[in-house]
Design a protein around this motif. Structure first.
Motif, mmCIF file in Angstrom:
data_model
loop_
_atom_site.group_PDB
_atom_site.id
_atom_site.type_symbol
_atom_site.label_atom_id
_atom_site.label_comp_id
_atom_site.label_asym_id
_atom_site.label_seq_id
_atom_site.Cartn_x
_atom_site.Cartn_y
_atom_site.Cartn_z
ATOM 1 N N VAL A 54 0.828 -1.203 0.000
ATOM 2 C CA VAL A 54 0.000 0.000 0.000
ATOM 3 C C VAL A 54 0.867 1.260 0.000
ATOM 4 C CG1 VAL A 54 -1.962 -1.135 1.096
ATOM 5 C CG2 VAL A 54 -0.229 -0.019 2.523
ATOM 6 N N GLY A 55 2.177 1.081 -0.098
ATOM 7 C CA GLY A 55 3.102 2.211 -0.105
ATOM 8 C C GLY A 55 3.419 2.669 -1.516
ATOM 9 N N GLY A 56 4.317 3.630 -1.598
ATOM 10 C CA GLY A 56 4.673 4.201 -2.884
ATOM 11 C C GLY A 56 5.936 3.637 -3.494
ATOM 12 N N SER A 57 6.566 2.658 -2.823
ATOM 13 C CA SER A 57 7.829 2.088 -3.314
ATOM 14 C C SER A 57 7.793 0.572 -3.277
ATOM 15 C CB SER A 57 8.993 2.575 -2.446
ATOM 16 O OG SER A 57 9.109 3.978 -2.518
ATOM 17 N N ALA A 58 8.563 -0.048 -4.178
ATOM 18 C CA ALA A 58 8.628 -1.509 -4.254
ATOM 19 C C ALA A 58 9.399 -2.085 -3.069
ATOM 20 C CB ALA A 58 9.294 -1.945 -5.548
ATOM 21 N N ILE A 59 8.936 -3.239 -2.610
ATOM 22 C CA ILE A 59 9.624 -4.021 -1.583
ATOM 23 C C ILE A 59 9.921 -5.368 -2.215
ATOM 24 C CG2 ILE A 59 9.457 -5.090 0.680
ATOM 25 C CD1 ILE A 59 7.379 -2.870 1.367
ATOM 26 N N THR A 60 11.197 -5.715 -2.324
ATOM 27 C CA THR A 60 11.589 -6.957 -2.981
ATOM 28 C C THR A 60 11.816 -8.049 -1.949
ATOM 29 O OG1 THR A 60 12.590 -5.753 -4.819
ATOM 30 C CG2 THR A 60 13.296 -8.038 -4.506
ATOM 31 N N VAL A 61 11.196 -9.222 -2.192
ATOM 32 C CA VAL A 61 11.409 -10.402 -1.359
ATOM 33 C C VAL A 61 12.206 -11.411 -2.175
ATOM 34 C CG1 VAL A 61 9.388 -10.055 0.112
ATOM 35 C CG2 VAL A 61 9.145 -11.331 -2.017
ATOM 36 N N GLN A 62 12.894 -12.320 -1.477
ATOM 37 C CA GLN A 62 13.799 -13.259 -2.143
ATOM 38 C C GLN A 62 13.435 -14.701 -1.826
ATOM 39 O OE1 GLN A 62 18.054 -11.810 -2.112
ATOM 40 N NE2 GLN A 62 17.238 -10.595 -0.413
ATOM 41 N N ASP A 63 13.522 -15.543 -2.841
ATOM 42 C CA ASP A 63 13.287 -16.980 -2.705
ATOM 43 C C ASP A 63 14.367 -17.611 -1.826
ATOM 44 O OD1 ASP A 63 11.928 -19.522 -3.916
ATOM 45 O OD2 ASP A 63 14.086 -19.859 -4.153
ATOM 46 N N GLN A 64 14.016 -18.716 -1.201
ATOM 47 C CA GLN A 64 14.946 -19.486 -0.361
ATOM 48 C C GLN A 64 16.237 -19.844 -1.111
ATOM 49 O OE1 GLN A 64 14.033 -20.372 2.822
ATOM 50 N NE2 GLN A 64 15.285 -22.091 3.355
ATOM 51 N N GLY A 65 16.143 -20.063 -2.403
ATOM 52 C CA GLY A 65 17.327 -20.404 -3.192
ATOM 53 C C GLY A 65 18.251 -19.221 -3.427
ATOM 54 N N THR A 66 17.725 -18.022 -3.303
ATOM 55 C CA THR A 66 18.508 -16.794 -3.467
ATOM 56 C C THR A 66 19.018 -16.294 -2.125
ATOM 57 O OG1 THR A 66 17.189 -16.208 -5.394
ATOM 58 C CG2 THR A 66 18.439 -14.426 -4.363
ATOM 59 N N LEU A 67 18.149 -16.304 -1.125
ATOM 60 C CA LEU A 67 18.495 -15.889 0.234
ATOM 61 C C LEU A 67 18.193 -17.045 1.171
ATOM 62 C CD1 LEU A 67 19.339 -13.706 2.301
ATOM 63 C CD2 LEU A 67 16.910 -13.050 2.412
ATOM 64 N N ALA A 68 19.216 -17.844 1.469
ATOM 65 C CA ALA A 68 19.029 -19.004 2.349
ATOM 66 C C ALA A 68 18.405 -18.556 3.664
ATOM 67 C CB ALA A 68 20.364 -19.687 2.609
ATOM 68 N N SER A 70 15.270 -17.502 3.964
ATOM 69 C CA SER A 70 14.208 -16.497 3.797
ATOM 70 C C SER A 70 12.838 -17.053 4.171
ATOM 71 C CB SER A 70 14.166 -15.973 2.363
ATOM 72 O OG SER A 70 13.629 -16.937 1.478
ATOM 73 N N ASN A 71 12.683 -18.371 4.098
ATOM 74 C CA ASN A 71 11.419 -19.037 4.425
ATOM 75 C C ASN A 71 10.383 -18.852 3.325
ATOM 76 O OD1 ASN A 71 10.539 -20.768 6.450
ATOM 77 N ND2 ASN A 71 9.433 -19.192 7.553
ATOM 78 N N LEU A 72 10.839 -18.396 2.145
ATOM 79 C CA LEU A 72 9.936 -18.164 1.025
ATOM 80 C C LEU A 72 10.301 -19.064 -0.151
ATOM 81 C CD1 LEU A 72 9.904 -14.255 1.036
ATOM 82 C CD2 LEU A 72 8.140 -15.779 1.954
ATOM 83 N N ARG A 73 9.308 -19.699 -0.737
ATOM 84 C CA ARG A 73 9.478 -20.481 -1.966
ATOM 85 C C ARG A 73 8.669 -19.774 -3.047
ATOM 86 N NH1 ARG A 73 13.734 -23.990 -1.486
ATOM 87 N NH2 ARG A 73 13.680 -24.909 0.585
ATOM 88 N N LEU A 74 9.375 -18.988 -3.854
ATOM 89 C CA LEU A 74 8.725 -18.164 -4.866
ATOM 90 C C LEU A 74 8.875 -18.777 -6.252
ATOM 91 C CD1 LEU A 74 10.068 -14.700 -3.648
ATOM 92 C CD2 LEU A 74 7.913 -15.812 -3.012
ATOM 93 N N ALA A 75 8.058 -18.323 -7.198
ATOM 94 C CA ALA A 75 8.133 -18.800 -8.577
ATOM 95 C C ALA A 75 9.370 -18.255 -9.284
ATOM 96 C CB ALA A 75 6.872 -18.393 -9.336
ATOM 97 N N THR A 76 9.933 -17.172 -8.764
ATOM 98 C CA THR A 76 11.139 -16.563 -9.324
ATOM 99 C C THR A 76 12.135 -16.318 -8.200
ATOM 100 O OG1 THR A 76 10.146 -14.368 -9.089
ATOM 101 C CG2 THR A 76 9.913 -15.437 -11.238
ATOM 102 N N ALA A 77 13.370 -16.007 -8.553
ATOM 103 C CA ALA A 77 14.409 -15.795 -7.541
ATOM 104 C C ALA A 77 14.083 -14.630 -6.622
ATOM 105 C CB ALA A 77 15.761 -15.563 -8.219
ATOM 106 N N THR A 78 13.494 -13.581 -7.173
ATOM 107 C CA THR A 78 13.069 -12.421 -6.391
ATOM 108 C C THR A 78 11.729 -11.942 -6.934
ATOM 109 O OG1 THR A 78 14.172 -10.814 -7.832
ATOM 110 C CG2 THR A 78 15.452 -11.663 -5.971
ATOM 111 N N TYR A 79 11.022 -11.174 -6.122
ATOM 112 C CA TYR A 79 9.789 -10.555 -6.578
ATOM 113 C C TYR A 79 9.695 -9.169 -5.965
ATOM 114 C CZ TYR A 79 4.813 -9.519 -7.160
ATOM 115 O OH TYR A 79 3.610 -8.914 -7.471
ATOM 116 N N ALA A 80 9.665 -8.153 -6.804
ATOM 117 C CA ALA A 80 9.491 -6.777 -6.353
ATOM 118 C C ALA A 80 7.989 -6.509 -6.251
ATOM 119 C CB ALA A 80 10.152 -5.804 -7.317
ATOM 120 N N ILE A 81 7.496 -6.443 -5.031
ATOM 121 C CA ILE A 81 6.081 -6.168 -4.795
ATOM 122 C C ILE A 81 5.924 -4.653 -4.909
ATOM 123 C CG2 ILE A 81 4.121 -6.486 -3.250
ATOM 124 C CD1 ILE A 81 5.796 -8.649 -1.793
#
Length: 105
Positions: A54-68, A70-81
């Motif tokens: 809901v903010g004005g800037s992107a927040i990027t999260v990282q997949d477990q394979g990119t950032l050991a 992270s606790n996230l299993r994403l479809a891509t290495a990173t995702y800029a929300i």
């Protein structure tokens, strides 16, 4: 959805901690990549979580394979929300698994 929470940070090392909430509004004052491990702490098996920027800037999260750890299993290495984008997750007992994402229209 159980509850709504708001999370705002400009610190890459911060966690998104939903607690028992199903929808978390996230916001940042400037774009950055989260580097916290875990990025989202464990939930209850089967728990659903929606992160909505809901903010004005992107927040990027990282997949477990990119950032050991992270606790996230994403479809891509990173995702800029980006602004008004969302990320849908389910907790499988070990990690938050991406179910989908939606871009602002």
């Amino acid at each position: 959805l159980k509850q709504i929470d708001e999370w705002q940070s400009n610190l890459a090392g911060d966690q998104i901690n939903p607690g028992r909430k199903s929808l978390v509004f996230i916001a940042a004052g400037s774009p950055f990549t989260l580097t916290s491990t875990p990025t989202v702490p464990d939930g209850t098996t089967g728990a659903l979580l929606v992160l909505l920027n809901v903010g004005g800037s992107a927040i990027t999260v990282q997949d477990q394979g990119t950032l050991a750890g992270s606790n996230l299993r994403l479809a891509t290495a990173t995702y800029a929300i980006d602004t008004r984008d969302s990320l849908f997750l389910i907790f499988d007992g070990a990690d938050w698994i991406e179910l989908g994402r939606a871009a602002a229209l």
